[in-house]
Enzyme design. Structure first.
Site, PDB file in Angstrom:
ATOM      1  N   ASP A 121      52.161  49.851  57.502  1.00  0.00           N
ATOM      2  CA  ASP A 121      52.214  48.983  56.323  1.00  0.00           C
ATOM      3  C   ASP A 121      53.640  48.880  55.783  1.00  0.00           C
ATOM      4  OD1 ASP A 121      49.630  50.135  56.760  1.00  0.00           O
ATOM      5  OD2 ASP A 121      49.023  49.562  54.739  1.00  0.00           O
ATOM      6  N   HIS A 123      54.207  46.148  53.081  1.00  0.00           N
ATOM      7  CA  HIS A 123      53.873  45.688  51.727  1.00  0.00           C
ATOM      8  C   HIS A 123      55.029  45.054  50.955  1.00  0.00           C
ATOM      9  CE1 HIS A 123      49.686  46.725  51.402  1.00  0.00           C
ATOM     10  NE2 HIS A 123      49.903  47.921  51.935  1.00  0.00           N
ATOM     11  N   ASP A 150      49.537  44.479  57.055  1.00  0.00           N
ATOM     12  CA  ASP A 150      49.882  44.652  55.648  1.00  0.00           C
ATOM     13  C   ASP A 150      51.361  44.379  55.403  1.00  0.00           C
ATOM     14  OD1 ASP A 150      47.263  45.162  55.076  1.00  0.00           O
ATOM     15  OD2 ASP A 150      47.600  47.082  54.085  1.00  0.00           O
ATOM     16  N   ASP A 153      51.649  41.678  49.608  1.00  0.00           N
ATOM     17  CA  ASP A 153      50.982  42.312  48.463  1.00  0.00           C
ATOM     18  C   ASP A 153      51.712  43.568  47.993  1.00  0.00           C
ATOM     19  OD1 ASP A 153      48.979  40.462  48.117  1.00  0.00           O
ATOM     20  OD2 ASP A 153      47.467  41.572  49.228  1.00  0.00           O
ATOM     21  N   ARG A 154      51.601  43.813  46.702  1.00  0.00           N
ATOM     22  CA  ARG A 154      52.125  44.992  46.007  1.00  0.00           C
ATOM     23  C   ARG A 154      53.650  44.993  45.853  1.00  0.00           C
ATOM     24  NH1 ARG A 154      48.578  49.061  44.815  1.00  0.00           N
ATOM     25  NH2 ARG A 154      46.529  48.972  45.779  1.00  0.00           N
ATOM     26  N   ASN A 182      44.397  44.411  56.441  1.00  0.00           N
ATOM     27  CA  ASN A 182      43.368  43.967  55.506  1.00  0.00           C
ATOM     28  C   ASN A 182      43.938  43.124  54.376  1.00  0.00           C
ATOM     29  OD1 ASN A 182      44.472  46.614  54.563  1.00  0.00           O
ATOM     30  ND2 ASN A 182      43.090  46.282  52.841  1.00  0.00           N
ATOM     31  N   HIS A 183      45.242  43.260  54.103  1.00  0.00           N
ATOM     32  CA  HIS A 183      45.844  42.451  53.035  1.00  0.00           C
ATOM     33  C   HIS A 183      46.203  41.042  53.483  1.00  0.00           C
ATOM     34  CE1 HIS A 183      46.358  45.016  49.426  1.00  0.00           C
ATOM     35  NE2 HIS A 183      46.106  45.971  50.310  1.00  0.00           N
ATOM     36  N   HIS A 234      44.978  48.125  62.557  1.00  0.00           N
ATOM     37  CA  HIS A 234      45.335  48.464  61.181  1.00  0.00           C
ATOM     38  C   HIS A 234      44.433  49.556  60.615  1.00  0.00           C
ATOM     39  CE1 HIS A 234      47.023  47.973  57.213  1.00  0.00           C
ATOM     40  NE2 HIS A 234      45.803  47.904  56.723  1.00  0.00           N
ATOM     41  N   ARG A 313      35.101  52.236  50.278  1.00  0.00           N
ATOM     42  CA  ARG A 313      35.751  50.930  50.269  1.00  0.00           C
ATOM     43  C   ARG A 313      34.747  49.787  50.141  1.00  0.00           C
ATOM     44  NH1 ARG A 313      41.247  51.113  51.620  1.00  0.00           N
ATOM     45  NH2 ARG A 313      41.936  52.876  52.867  1.00  0.00           N
ATOM     46  N   HIS A 340      47.044  51.627  57.220  1.00  0.00           N
ATOM     47  CA  HIS A 340      46.012  51.353  56.212  1.00  0.00           C
ATOM     48  C   HIS A 340      45.967  52.318  55.030  1.00  0.00           C
ATOM     49  CE1 HIS A 340      42.487  49.447  54.667  1.00  0.00           C
ATOM     50  NE2 HIS A 340      41.595  50.314  55.123  1.00  0.00           N
TER      51      HIS A 340
END
Length: 446
Positions: A121, A123, A150, A153-154, A182-183, A234, A313, A340
């Protein structure tokens, strides 16, 4: 048993200054470096290559432009250096490549003189991604990269990060592989900042840019097999799909037919089932007949044996060391590499190691290992609490000829980060993506 090694690198920036006690009026002025020039008021906007072919020089110019704009431009001014027309060319070219790739890409052109870098990730932490690329060595004919999802995001620079990696994909399509996280979904990007980031940066063109990004997300492959020895995805492993009736149940016209859910025990899925899964959906299903994408992107390992629904989750699976052994043995693999989980997720996972060094070895079984790799140091960028995790990021290097002995490289965050504001309500989203209140499928498809 596989061996491993580790190296740690610190990424920092610094400026010259007088030492404590120096008197500026008496210091030797000739020994001081000249002050840095003021930043330019503007730099030329990027243009698409006249030949239509991306070069490494073009990518380096893209990197310089993104670094400069992150420091000296407001987010709303990004179109002045990255026009929508250039974005369109890049996203379209990359999307065409990605949609043609299978669900599980096979990386088998690497030879004994090659290396494969696996990245977790990131991000939207653009500056750490740039550091990682330089630290590991840029993609080349004998240096492959697998990015494990990923990208957005964030962080404050999800769009720039994603576009930079797409540029490398377009330049070296058979050396750079971008997998889905997943993002990379409609739901997550609407909650954790990427949608608002794009809308803020591109204003009236924001909906167009966001829609094109979502379309590109749909094309991202779900997994990879490296040199026939390493599986990467992921989230990780996935369930087998039940056999469906060949004939549709009879019912009166217009009457909705509700199929009874499959109540058979969960079993591990096969690579053949993974190849047939429908990945081109904005949000992977967590119910119904096509659960594999949701499992691949959202599942987590456990120290407890067995295979069970991921109730924390609300999507995906939890699998134990016995499942890792079963999957590795079945396909003659040595490693499963997944991502993840950052430090915020691992702090709530009893029995599993934390993510302070950017990686963990979660399962060691007879056939090999399960590894989690996380490549966003000092994560998350925006945090409501004063105390930070101060985690390192990491990446893995797999060397020929066997590519099954992981070499871990931990690194610290580039400091200082340019000042930026969050594009999401991080006060209410300080935890990891656990216990998500996922809306019905009909809502997500709108």
């Amino acid at each position: 048993m596989l061996s491993q090694s580790e190296s740690t690198t610190t990424a920092t920036t610094s400026s010259d200054s007088l030492q404590v006690g120096d008197d500026p009026s008496t210091s030797n002025q000739d020994s001081l470096p000249p002050p840095p020039p003021p930043p330019p008021s503007q730099i030329p906007p990027l243009s698409w290559p006249e030949t239509g072919t991306i070069t490494q020089d073009w990518i380096q110019n893209l990197i310089s432009t993104f670094e400069w704009s992150s420091k000296f431009l407001k987010p709303t001014e990004l179109p002045s250096v990255l026009p929508v027309s250039v974005f369109d060319k890049l996203i379209l070219t990359a999307s065409k490549l990605l949609h043609k790739e299978p669900n599980c890409v096979t990386i088998d052109e690497c030879d004994e003189n090659s290396s494969v870098v696996v990245v977790g990730d990131v991000h939207g932490q653009l500056h750490d991604v740039i550091f990682l690329l330089n630290d590991a060595g840029l993609p080349s004919d004998n240096r492959f990269f697998v990015f494990n999802g990923d990208y957005v995001d964030r962080g404050a620079w999800g769009l720039e990060t994603f576009l930079l990696l797409l540029a490398w994909k377009v330049f070296l399509p058979h050396r750079v592989f971008l997998l889905r996280g997943n993002h990379e979904s409609k739901y997550c990007t609407s909650v954790y900042g990427f949608e608002q980031e794009v809308m803020s940066k591109y204003g009236s063109d924001g909906k167009h840019v966001y829609r094109k990004c979502l379309g590109c997300f749909e094309g991202l492959p779900l997994a990879s097999i490296i040199a026939g020895r390493v599986y990467t995805a992921h989230g990780g492993l996935f369930r087998g799909t039940p056999v469906t009736p060949s004939k549709r149940p009879k019912g009166k016209k217009g009457r909705k037919i509700v199929l009874k859910p499959d109540l058979s025990p969960l079993t591990l899925g096969s690579l053949e089932e993974l190849a047939k899964a429908r990945r081109s959906v904005l949000d992977p299903p967590w119910e119904g007949m096509n659960l594999i994408p949701g499992d691949v992107l959202w599942s987590d390992p456990s120290m407890k044996p067995g295979l069970s629904p991921n109730t924390e989750r609300g999507i995906g699976l939890i699998w134990g060391p016995d499942c890792t052994e079963e999957f590795l043995k079945k396909y003659n693999l040595k490693l499963i590499i997944r991502s993840h989980e950052g430090p915020d997720a691992r702090v709530k996972r009893p029995g599993l190691l934390g993510m302070g060094e950017g990686y963990t070895i979660d399962h060691e079984v007879e056939s090999g290992k399960l590894i989690t790799i996380f490549s966003a140091p000092d994560y998350p960028q925006f945090q409501a609490t004063e105390e930070r995790f101060n985690n390192k990021g990491a990446y893995i290097v797999l060397e020929g000829p066997n590519f099954d002995t992981p070499v871990f490289h931990s690194f610290e965050a580039v400091v200082p980060r340019p000042k930026a504001n969050a594009f999401y309500n991080y006060v209410d989203a300080i935890d990891s993506d656990e216990e998500l209140d996922l809306p019905p499928v009909s809502d997500l498809s709108s």
